[in-house]
Scaffold this motif. Structure first.
Motif, mmCIF file in Angstrom:
data_model
loop_
_atom_site.group_PDB
_atom_site.id
_atom_site.type_symbol
_atom_site.label_atom_id
_atom_site.label_comp_id
_atom_site.label_asym_id
_atom_site.label_seq_id
_atom_site.Cartn_x
_atom_site.Cartn_y
_atom_site.Cartn_z
ATOM 1 N N UNK A 115 0.958 -10.798 2.339
ATOM 2 C CA UNK A 115 -0.257 -11.591 2.505
ATOM 3 C C UNK A 115 -1.446 -10.697 2.835
ATOM 4 N N UNK A 116 -1.233 -9.673 3.661
ATOM 5 C CA UNK A 116 -2.313 -8.753 4.008
ATOM 6 C C UNK A 116 -2.816 -8.013 2.777
ATOM 7 N N UNK A 117 -1.895 -7.537 1.952
ATOM 8 C CA UNK A 117 -2.267 -6.810 0.727
ATOM 9 C C UNK A 117 -3.030 -7.718 -0.235
ATOM 10 N N UNK A 118 -2.534 -8.945 -0.425
ATOM 11 C CA UNK A 118 -3.172 -9.871 -1.356
ATOM 12 C C UNK A 118 -4.544 -10.316 -0.858
ATOM 13 N N UNK A 119 -4.636 -10.635 0.430
ATOM 14 C CA UNK A 119 -5.909 -11.087 0.986
ATOM 15 C C UNK A 119 -6.969 -9.991 0.911
#
Length: 277
Positions: A115-119
């Motif tokens: 989620x951190x990478x995508x956000x």
């Protein structure tokens, strides 16, 4: 002492998604130098960015567990005790609980990292596309000032031309000797991009439609006439910033479906001079 070392390890592990989020956001070509060489050099920001991620993930986990979609014996008390290092003689019990739920812990951490990478990528795309760093410079402005100087990112465009694009044309005076004695070589072109050192200092400027200033002898008056001549062959020219004496920047506005050449933003060329590196 053992507890302190373990707590430090837990904090680093929990803060890593925050660094992934920040690294993903600054993964652009012109913004990578903002990141520290080691993610532990800026642990405070990593912790700050990771807090919303873990909060959202814990809320989602509680929701799934409440509706019977996830079954785990992990509780907030166990997470708190692990984080602050307070076991009260229950270390074996807590360690056993974590081991029995290792699959859930691993999936939780993998989901937070993903989620951190995508956000980070999504937020960077939104900021870049809508120029939110220009609208809200106090919050989102990139620290690489060359991004704005050489790419004209913060130059306003007329509201009636929504698809108008801004280009930066530079005139670079180099330290190389020209054909005429006492004259230095002068190049001109449209900035395509640039490269920087690890410190963020400007290293190279990439230009297209490159032209070189030449002095043509004038037999009638015994003087030289200055003209621009295209640099060929080649589609892209690289100028080393440390070899430049002076750099003039002119911002041009390209309006779709308008006859060439591109319109200048101001009636007179808007130029900025910079000392050599």
């Amino acid at each position: 002492m053992t507890n302190l070392a373990f707590i430090t390890l837990v904090i680093l592990v929990m803060a890593f998604p925050g660094y992934v989020l920040r690294a993903s956001y600054y993964a652009g070509t012109f913004t990578r130098n903002v990141l520290p060489k080691s993610w532990t050099d800026d642990i405070a920001k990593a912790v700050l960015y990771s807090l919303p991620l873990h909060t959202a993930a814990l809320i989602a986990l509680e929701y799934l567990q409440h509706h019977g979609l996830v079954h785990t014996t992990l509780t907030f008390e166990i997470a708190y005790r692990v984080l602050v290092g307070e076991y009260d003689g229950r270390l074996a019990e807590i360690a056993g609980t974590l081991y029995r739920n290792k699959l859930h812990v691993g999936l939780y951490y993998a989901c937070v990292l993903s989620a951190a990478f995508a956000l980070g990528h999504v937020f960077r795309w939104i900021v870049w596309k809508h120029k939110l760093d220009v609208r809200f410079p106090w919050l989102l402005r990139y620290r690489n000032e060359w991004l704005y100087t050489l790419m004209g990112r913060d130059i306003p465009t007329p509201p009636e031309y929504e698809k108008a694009a801004v280009y930066a044309r530079i005139e670079a005076l180099t330290r190389a000797q020209a054909e005429q004695e006492g004259k230095m070589r002068l190049y001109r072109g449209v900035v395509e991009g640039f490269t920087t050192e690890e410190s963020g200092a400007l290293r190279d400027i990439l230009i297209t439609n490159a032209e070189r200033g030449t002095f043509i002898p004038n037999d009638q008056h015994g003087e030289h006439t200055f003209e621009w001549k295209a640099v060929s062959p080649g589609d892209l020219m690289v100028l080393k910033y440390s070899e430049l004496q002076n750099l003039n920047v002119t911002y041009l506005l390209d309006v779709p479906d308008s006859p060439p050449p591109a319109f200048e933003i101001a009636e007179t060329a808007q130029k900025q001079s910079f000392p050599s590196a």
